[in-house]
Design an enzyme around this catalytic site. Structure first.
Site, PDB file in Angstrom:
ATOM      1  N   THR A 150      11.712  -7.958 -10.652  1.00 37.61           N
ATOM      2  CA  THR A 150      10.987  -9.201 -10.939  1.00 37.61           C
ATOM      3  C   THR A 150       9.773  -9.310 -10.025  1.00 37.61           C
ATOM      4  O   THR A 150       9.880  -9.109  -8.818  1.00 37.61           O
ATOM      5  CB  THR A 150      11.922 -10.410 -10.735  1.00 37.61           C
ATOM      6  OG1 THR A 150      13.018 -10.266 -11.647  1.00 37.61           O
ATOM      7  CG2 THR A 150      11.207 -11.726 -10.999  1.00 37.61           C
ATOM      8  N   GLN A 180      -7.415  -0.010   3.809  1.00 36.33           N
ATOM      9  CA  GLN A 180      -8.255  -0.611   4.854  1.00 36.33           C
ATOM     10  C   GLN A 180      -9.609  -1.056   4.310  1.00 36.33           C
ATOM     11  O   GLN A 180     -10.311  -1.830   4.948  1.00 36.33           O
ATOM     12  CB  GLN A 180      -8.466   0.382   6.004  1.00 36.33           C
ATOM     13  CG  GLN A 180      -7.210   0.697   6.781  1.00 36.33           C
ATOM     14  CD  GLN A 180      -6.697  -0.472   7.612  1.00 36.33           C
ATOM     15  OE1 GLN A 180      -7.434  -1.385   7.969  1.00 36.33           O
ATOM     16  NE2 GLN A 180      -5.404  -0.452   7.899  1.00 36.33           N
ATOM     17  N   CYS A 221       3.422   6.678  23.419  1.00 33.12           N
ATOM     18  CA  CYS A 221       4.394   5.650  23.796  1.00 33.12           C
ATOM     19  C   CYS A 221       4.409   4.484  22.840  1.00 33.12           C
ATOM     20  O   CYS A 221       5.390   3.755  22.758  1.00 33.12           O
ATOM     21  CB  CYS A 221       4.125   5.168  25.204  1.00 33.12           C
ATOM     22  SG  CYS A 221       4.775   6.316  26.403  1.00 33.12           S
ATOM     23  N   HIS A 241      -2.033  -7.832   2.515  1.00 37.75           N
ATOM     24  CA  HIS A 241      -2.064  -8.433   3.858  1.00 37.75           C
ATOM     25  C   HIS A 241      -3.159  -7.868   4.749  1.00 37.75           C
ATOM     26  O   HIS A 241      -3.323  -8.300   5.889  1.00 37.75           O
ATOM     27  CB  HIS A 241      -0.696  -8.326   4.538  1.00 37.75           C
ATOM     28  CG  HIS A 241      -0.339  -6.967   5.044  1.00 37.75           C
ATOM     29  ND1 HIS A 241      -0.231  -6.688   6.390  1.00 37.75           N
ATOM     30  CD2 HIS A 241      -0.073  -5.817   4.400  1.00 37.75           C
ATOM     31  CE1 HIS A 241       0.097  -5.414   6.533  1.00 37.75           C
ATOM     32  NE2 HIS A 241       0.209  -4.867   5.356  1.00 37.75           N
ATOM     33  N   SER A 246      -3.513  -3.163  -0.411  1.00 35.66           N
ATOM     34  CA  SER A 246      -2.423  -3.935   0.178  1.00 35.66           C
ATOM     35  C   SER A 246      -2.953  -5.318   0.566  1.00 35.66           C
ATOM     36  O   SER A 246      -3.941  -5.431   1.287  1.00 35.66           O
ATOM     37  CB  SER A 246      -1.920  -3.201   1.422  1.00 35.66           C
ATOM     38  OG  SER A 246      -0.949  -3.979   2.075  1.00 35.66           O
ATOM     39  N   GLY A 262       0.801  -1.216   0.000  1.00 39.45           N
ATOM     40  CA  GLY A 262       0.000   0.000   0.000  1.00 39.45           C
ATOM     41  C   GLY A 262       0.833   1.264   0.000  1.00 39.45           C
ATOM     42  O   GLY A 262       0.505   2.242  -0.687  1.00 39.45           O
ATOM     43  N   SER A 263       1.920   1.269   0.759  1.00 42.16           N
ATOM     44  CA  SER A 263       2.738   2.488   0.857  1.00 42.16           C
ATOM     45  C   SER A 263       3.335   2.858  -0.494  1.00 42.16           C
ATOM     46  O   SER A 263       3.296   4.021  -0.895  1.00 42.16           O
ATOM     47  CB  SER A 263       3.862   2.296   1.883  1.00 42.16           C
ATOM     48  OG  SER A 263       3.315   2.213   3.178  1.00 42.16           O
TER      49      SER A 263
END
Lengths: 126, 396
Positions: free
Chosen positions: B236, B178, B323, B200, B198, B69-70
């Protein structure tokens, strides 16, 4: 490798000295809600010895673990010795923290120093 | 283990793995090779391209395989920017809560002299077609708005935004990472010019994705190399992964209605259960959200501590706290919908898949309630709120 050492996880899962002390001789609070961590340390001091210490923490795993470890390190120690406590010593005692979490150990050091400062202030008033 | 982080990645289905294996074990030739052994791989890839095109209402020659996707987002945006720049159009419209693959690419273009306008997504996490219409100028090169948000799951009115863009003759890209496999996509009916997916995120393999580019849109290479992907993406091709992606998307689209009706029930039960925790709030619109997405904020606690305790209870989830992001600021998505920093630090994202059960949801509700209560009990911030020293931000 996991994010945290086994020691950090142990102190996070089973934090020592959690809670507060009524009529504490010194209370120190550092951090702020915007940054996502606040640490509050309560001290009971007799004859310049830290006879009891409790903490409350709003923050991440390493913030809770750092508070817990720091309280263990200062319990039963004279105030003059506790003033020498560094964030580095807390970090080492925890077997290290990830670089972006080092500020948690700094907060622990600062919270303890703030509590001792409060103790000195209260003593002067008396 | 209860896996509730399907927006991060999904488990590959058995069917997908089964479809991929022959392209690792037997038909492992290079699809660019001339001999028939290589051509077998190429034929499989051609079918995969058609399958993917069919799932989104495109033509096979409009599908370009990427590493994910990126890369698809990068290539789509940079290509549209270059097309615009040729006509002296350097204004790009997007939103404040896009994925970083989009936002960081836009930052790069900004440094190259483009003007980036990020639209407000409101408290419900939805941008309106009117906002887009009002923002479009004579020098607008591109509108890039995600189909569904990765963190709070809110669904954008893509077809309506597409219609606005088409009427104004502005290129429209949507990051559908998404959404693909979970929401219907028809690039023609929705007037989409560029779309990223994407594998996955819909039970396909990692490291593979696709960019749909409407015929006539000149793509700029992100990866230079050989003549693969009609010269627009060197390297490839990852044939097994491409076969896996096509199988996964076909399966997801064939079972979408059934999966979503199951997911909606689980999602509503999870939201109801978490709503019972005092001083908490659902992030994003309650209705217009991905069927598997539940995003909450809990006042007085920090998200990473919550995640670690949930992990101890065998629950995989994620958070938008600072965090967990490795930066000082909490999630830009939560800030974009107006959550205060303090509240955003206490966020939890649970993203379900059709393999989750009602039992999972009940266990999650009980575990979250227990951990939130415990963390509040050791939080000086929470204590101050209870005694009135600080005010509650979330009233319910």
């Amino acid at each position: 490798m996991p994010l945290y050492s086994a020691k950090v996880m142990d102190h996070f899962r089973n934090p020592r000295n959690v809670g507060s002390i009524e009529n504490a001789d010194g209370v120190g609070e550092v951090g702020n809600a915007v940054c996502g961590d606040i640490m509050k340390i309560y001290l009971k001091i007799d004859d310049d010895i830290i006879t009891d210490v409790k903490f409350e923490t709003f923050g991440c795993g390493s913030a809770i673990a750092s508070s817990s470890m720091a309280t263990e390190m200062i319990k039963g120690k004279p105030v003059s010795e506790v003033l020498q406590l560094t964030n580095k010593a807390v970090t080492e005692a925890l077997d290290g923290l990830p670089a972006h979490k080092l500020h948690c150990s700094v907060l622990a050091e600062e919270a303890i120093k703030a509590a001792i400062e409060d103790y000195y202030k209260k003593s002067q008033v008396q | 283990m209860i896996y509730a982080d399907n927006a991060a990645t999904t488990q590959m289905s058995e069917n997908v793995i089964k479809a991929m294996l022959p392209y690792m074990e037997k038909i492992w030739g290079n699809p660019s090779s001339l001999y028939s052994f290589g051509q077998q791989a190429k034929d499989a890839m051609t079918s995969a391209r058609e399958q993917i095109a069919n799932c989104i209402g495109a033509k096979a020659e409009e599908i370009y395989f990427t590493s994910g996707g990126s890369e698809a987002d990068n290539q789509a945006i940079i290509s549209a920017a270059k097309i615009g720049a040729k006509k002296n159009k350097r204004h790009i419209i997007s939103t404040a809560f896009e994925h970083h693959a989009v936002l960081h690419t836009l930052d790069k273009l900004k440094r190259e002299g483009f003007e980036i306008e990020l639209l407000d997504v409101h408290e419900n996490g939805i941008v309106t077609p009117e906002q887009v219409k009002n923002a479009i100028r004579a020098d607008t090169a591109l509108v890039t708005i995600m189909y569904a948000n990765n963190e709070i799951g809110t669904i954008q009115p893509i077809a309506e935004i597409g219609a606005v863009c088409r009427a104004a003759k502005v290129i429209f890209h949507t990051d559908a990472v998404q959404a693909a496999g979970h929401l219907p996509i028809d690039v023609k009916a929705q007037n989409v010019d560029l779309l990223s997916i994407s594998a996955h995120k819909f039970h396909g393999p990692k490291g593979t994705g696709a960019l749909y580019a409407k015929k006539g849109i000149q793509l700029v290479n992100i990866i230079e190399g050989g003549a693969q992907e009609r010269g627009k993406r060197g390297g490839t091709e990852n044939v097994p992964a491409i076969i896996g992606m096509a199988t996964a998307l076909s399966d997801a689209c064939a079972n979408m209605a059934e999966n979503n009706s199951k997911l909606l029930k689980l999602r509503e039960r999870l939201i109801d259960g978490l709503n019972k925790i005092p001083h908490s709030t659902l992030n994003g619109d309650a209705e217009k959200r991905l069927p598997g997405n539940v995003s909450f904020c809990f006042e007085g606690i920090e998200g990473e501590a919550l995640l670690l305790h949930l992990d101890d209870k065998g629950i995989c989830a994620s958070s938008g706290s600072a965090c967990t992001s490795g930066s000082l600021d909490p999630s830009h998505v939560l800030l974009a919908i107006g959550r205060q920093h303090e509240i955003a630090h206490g966020s939890l994202r649970l993203t379900l898949s059709e393999t989750n059960t009602e039992g999972d949801v009940e266990k999650i509700i009980a575990a979250v309630a227990e951990v939130v209560e415990y963390l509040r009990s050791i939080s000086p911030l929470w204590k101050d709120k209870l005694i009135g020293k600080r005010e509650f931000i979330l009233t319910e």
